[in-house]
Scaffold this motif. Structure first.
Motif, PDB file in Angstrom:
ATOM      1  N   GLY A  62       0.826  -1.193   0.000  1.00 46.44           N
ATOM      2  CA  GLY A  62       0.000   0.000   0.000  1.00 46.44           C
ATOM      3  C   GLY A  62       0.866   1.250   0.000  1.00 46.44           C
ATOM      4  O   GLY A  62       2.094   1.172   0.049  1.00 46.44           O
ATOM      5  N   SER A 102      -2.285   1.842  -5.759  1.00 47.28           N
ATOM      6  CA  SER A 102      -2.712   0.668  -4.999  1.00 47.28           C
ATOM      7  C   SER A 102      -4.130   0.292  -5.404  1.00 47.28           C
ATOM      8  O   SER A 102      -4.786   1.020  -6.144  1.00 47.28           O
ATOM      9  CB  SER A 102      -2.665   0.950  -3.491  1.00 47.28           C
ATOM     10  N   SER A 109      -6.364   0.031  -3.070  1.00 51.03           N
ATOM     11  CA  SER A 109      -7.152   0.359  -1.878  1.00 51.03           C
ATOM     12  C   SER A 109      -8.405   1.158  -2.199  1.00 51.03           C
ATOM     13  O   SER A 109      -9.408   1.042  -1.502  1.00 51.03           O
ATOM     14  CB  SER A 109      -6.286   1.122  -0.873  1.00 51.03           C
ATOM     15  N   GLY A 164      -0.168  -2.773  -3.336  1.00 49.80           N
ATOM     16  CA  GLY A 164       0.135  -1.540  -4.026  1.00 49.80           C
ATOM     17  C   GLY A 164       1.377  -1.743  -4.877  1.00 49.80           C
ATOM     18  O   GLY A 164       1.925  -2.851  -4.931  1.00 49.80           O
ATOM     19  N   TRP A 165       1.804  -0.667  -5.552  1.00 52.36           N
ATOM     20  CA  TRP A 165       2.960  -0.794  -6.422  1.00 52.36           C
ATOM     21  C   TRP A 165       3.672   0.542  -6.534  1.00 52.36           C
ATOM     22  O   TRP A 165       3.091   1.596  -6.352  1.00 52.36           O
ATOM     23  CB  TRP A 165       2.543  -1.262  -7.827  1.00 52.36           C
TER      24      TRP A 165
END
Lengths: 484, 484
Positions: free
Chosen positions: A196, A324, A326, A336-337
């Motif tokens: 995240g 992300s 989220s 996430g990335w």
């Protein structure tokens, strides 16, 4: 010892003294004082408590003392806590009958061992805080199918220790998706999976200054206090950039080493960064050999205009792009990335460790399938329609019942900002809390060090309530707005 | 042995024979054949390879053999794998210049900082390092079913922000399981879910000394260097406790504030802590108001005797019990748990943050179902049988080929210690590496500050190789042992 947080209390609209006295140290004293304040009704249900930092400063105690006390009271059910929305007095806490002087009892929750409220268990009746998508809209069937397919197709080694960069299947799928949907110039080897946005910040700025990037870090004058606290804990000094109608005043950037921006949709005020400023911040980063950290927290949700592409597309070597699931899927997934400049890949991986210690590899595989199979696009399109309708209903409700209130920041995202007449924000937030409407004023997002004018406004998240409850939430909102 | 996949090849438009020949089993032969086919240009960049199933059928090998070979070549960069698009020959793979006869070199991935290889990507031929279960034995079908059931049954709020304590469903299931299987005295409100043992250590000891517990921390003189490094980074001084045939010398405990132990199965030397010492360390903790941190890393896997119960059962207010699924199911899941003394619950939750930022809530729900449905017990029992057989094969192989080598620590767990003649450990480890056998000597686990004698030995993990490769791994191991 008698100490007060009148200053903090004024800021949040509560007139209250806290007396830290009695046995057991300051933490115990603070817990007792807060518990008593809630029980007696001096702190009303839904009231937002001050951030750890400011209460700690006011009382002259350590920040951890306040954090521990809040956590204990959340665990006991007196308070509720949500990231981005802070800690609040729980709804449904009984106040003391007259004459009662015994130890305050936490509210009982049915069928539950009395300890540890789940987050939002005693939430307010209407949750209009920003930051969370509609949890009831999670695509359970499609996601389960992707998970099952991914597990069946995975090579055995997927169930062994994980590559800290993340599964290649996911990085390839993200690379394709981010290029197509967000204009990110990526390749799988530039991507590092994380759990995240906060995890990404931790990896970049480390603890105790040991991170990949160094401060001081310029941030927008309005943003998430949670992120500022995380950076402060890591020893990173943040310098606030003023905002105007074109977004962050990047011309105010100076000798900082990095800047954290929300270019697609300034959080929380809601506008995109002006194209000239997009170019200007890249020029600054090139000239200073600095880095732009792009928080693309809700870039998928844009309603009226062509999507604003990722800033990263202007210069992949100067921008770290972070996203992300989220907001787009669920914060429950913890995925996430980061899309990194080439020179940062190695250091970020080194910060992450030799093996994946955080993000579930199986969820990573499922997300890869979800992206490649088109399920992600389908879900985002469906939710975009849903949230656009909610936004339209918000605008219509305000036009009908509070036409004097201007709504801004509505071209994108999952929240809007209601501009209020000067001096009315505090009382509006307080009125909302009393009416069981959880939301925040703009002041909750303000960098304590900024000098820019402080407009009055409410940040209204319209994604969180389940669909059936949204109409009632809007009605309740309209009732707490200041009159014309 | 010469076999072809003409049939598959025709289906995908490639006319090609694969020759499975040479040393090292079919998987190694298939890897060599595919690598050579790519290198020579017979398989052009972008060519799609047949699905595992059809190539396996054509070659008469197990489906996992093909999957593993593909995965190995993906890791080396010869192939790329994408869900939905299958496995393909990587673009940009250089074909061999005429006359080249050297070992084929994997292509460089563009734009990638040369860094530590991902775990096992370029792994040795035989992985006998400790710490990882057999990845090919992951119960994909049962786990997917649990995941699907859990998602269907979950309330909507499960897809919103997560309780940092972890899902209640999981804490209840763990509480029941740990009491039954490990003798842990727990209740759901004492449990905090985390992403593995290292995460638990970070939460307990914090960064920069800001954690829940304080140092100095006593540790066993032999243990995981990774944990010592993590503690050192957090500013926690570790004090080594000598080991003898009864486990850690807890009589050497002094003024430390906490001790980290592996009481069920000392890591890596392999014995349980003697019952008198179990009692003694509890007495010490009570007298000093100190804490015992119990790393129950492989407590499920005990073969010959009654399981050693958790030390935590002796005094739940003095022991922090930590476990995870990393050995019992897979390290890919990133799920672990702490069972805490009551006074530590609040501070650990405060350290974790206001909401779950790490462990996937959906995987938590799946694990709860997996436990409650009995799938976890079934899987553990099945793996216990499997690992016990492997241990017996290890013991038999040594008895046959190296009867002068004593094997210890074999009553439990996923590894054994081979005692070596004095002065031979380093050369044995080196010989193993040359032969493509990955394993560690005891020296790799030794606390640098300990004064205890340094026995020579090899730590042999017998869980990691897939079943079909285990025999070859044992043969290779026996070849690198020092002669009698």
């Amino acid at each position: 010892m008698v100490e007060s947080w009148v200053n903090s209390a004024e800021r949040i609209g509560v007139d209250l003294h806290l007396e830290l006295s009695g046995p057991g140290g300051r933490r115990a004293a603070l817990i007792r004082a807060l518990r008593e304040a809630v029980r007696s009704g001096r702190l009303a249900p839904g009231t937002r408590l001050p951030p750890y930092r400011s209460l700690a400063a006011d009382l002259g105690v350590a920040r951890n003392t306040v954090a521990d006390a809040y956590a204990e009271l959340v665990a006991e059910g007196w308070l509720t806590a949500r990231q981005g929305s802070g800690t609040r007095v729980a709804m449904g806490v009984p106040s003391a009958p007259p004459g009662q002087r015994g130890r305050a009892q936490p509210p009982r929750r049915p069928g539950r061992v009395p300890r540890k409220a789940p987050v939002r268990a005693h939430g307010p009746r209407h949750d209009l805080t920003q930051g969370t998508p509609d949890a009831s809209a999670f695509p359970r069937t499609a996601w389960s199918a992707a998970y099952r397919r991914a597990l069946q197709a995975a090579p055995s080694e997927a169930f062994g220790p994980g590559d800290p960069a993340g599964r290649r299947e996911l990085r390839e799928a993200l690379s394709e998706y981010l290029a197509r949907a967000r204009g990110v110039r990526s390749e799988p080897d530039r991507i590092v999976v994380c759990s995240g946005f906060a995890h990404a910040l931790r990896l970049l700025f480390g603890q105790g200054g040991g991170g990949v990037l160094r401060g001081p870090l310029a941030v927008e004058a309005y943003g998430l206090g949670f992120h500022r606290e995380l950076l402060a804990t890591a020893g990173v000094r943040t310098v606030p950039l003023p905002l105007d109608e074109h977004g962050a005043r990047v011309d105010a950037l100076g000798r900082e080493r990095a800047v954290l921006l929300t270019p697609a949709h300034q959080f929380p005020t809601g506008g995109p960064l002006h194209p000239e400023r997009r170019a200007a911040v890249i020029d600054w980063a090139r000239a200073r050999e600095a880095v732009v950290v792009e928080d693309d927290y809700d870039g998928e949700f844009r309603y009226d205009r062509r999507p604003v592409g990722a800033l990263q597309g202007l210069d992949p070597e100067r921008v770290i792009h972070i996203g992300s699931v989220s907001k787009s899927l669920s914060p429950a997934l913890r995925l996430g990335w980061m899309v990194l400049p080439e020179r940062h890949v190695g250091p970020v991986l080194a910060a992450k460790g030799e093996r994946e210690a955080w993000a579930s590899v199986l969820d990573q595989l499922a997300l890869a399938d979800f992206l490649v199979s088109g399920s992600y696009d389908r879900h985002v399109r469906r939710m975009r329609q849903c949230y656009r309708r909610r936004r339209d209903r918000l605008v219509a409700a305000l036009a009908a019942h509070a036409p004097h209130i201007e709504v801004t920041g509505i071209a994108a995202g999952l929240h809007a900002v209601l501009r209020l007449p000067p001096g009315t924000e505090r009382s509006a937030v307080k009125a909302a809390a009393w009416q069981g409407v959880a939301l925040d004023g703009l002041a909750a997002f303000r960098h304590p060090g900024t000098q820019m004018p402080a407009p009055d406004g409410l940040v209204v998240g319209y994604a969180t309530p389940p669909e059936h409850a949204y109409g009632a939430a809007l009605e309740a909102l309209c009732e707490v707005l200041p009159p014309a």
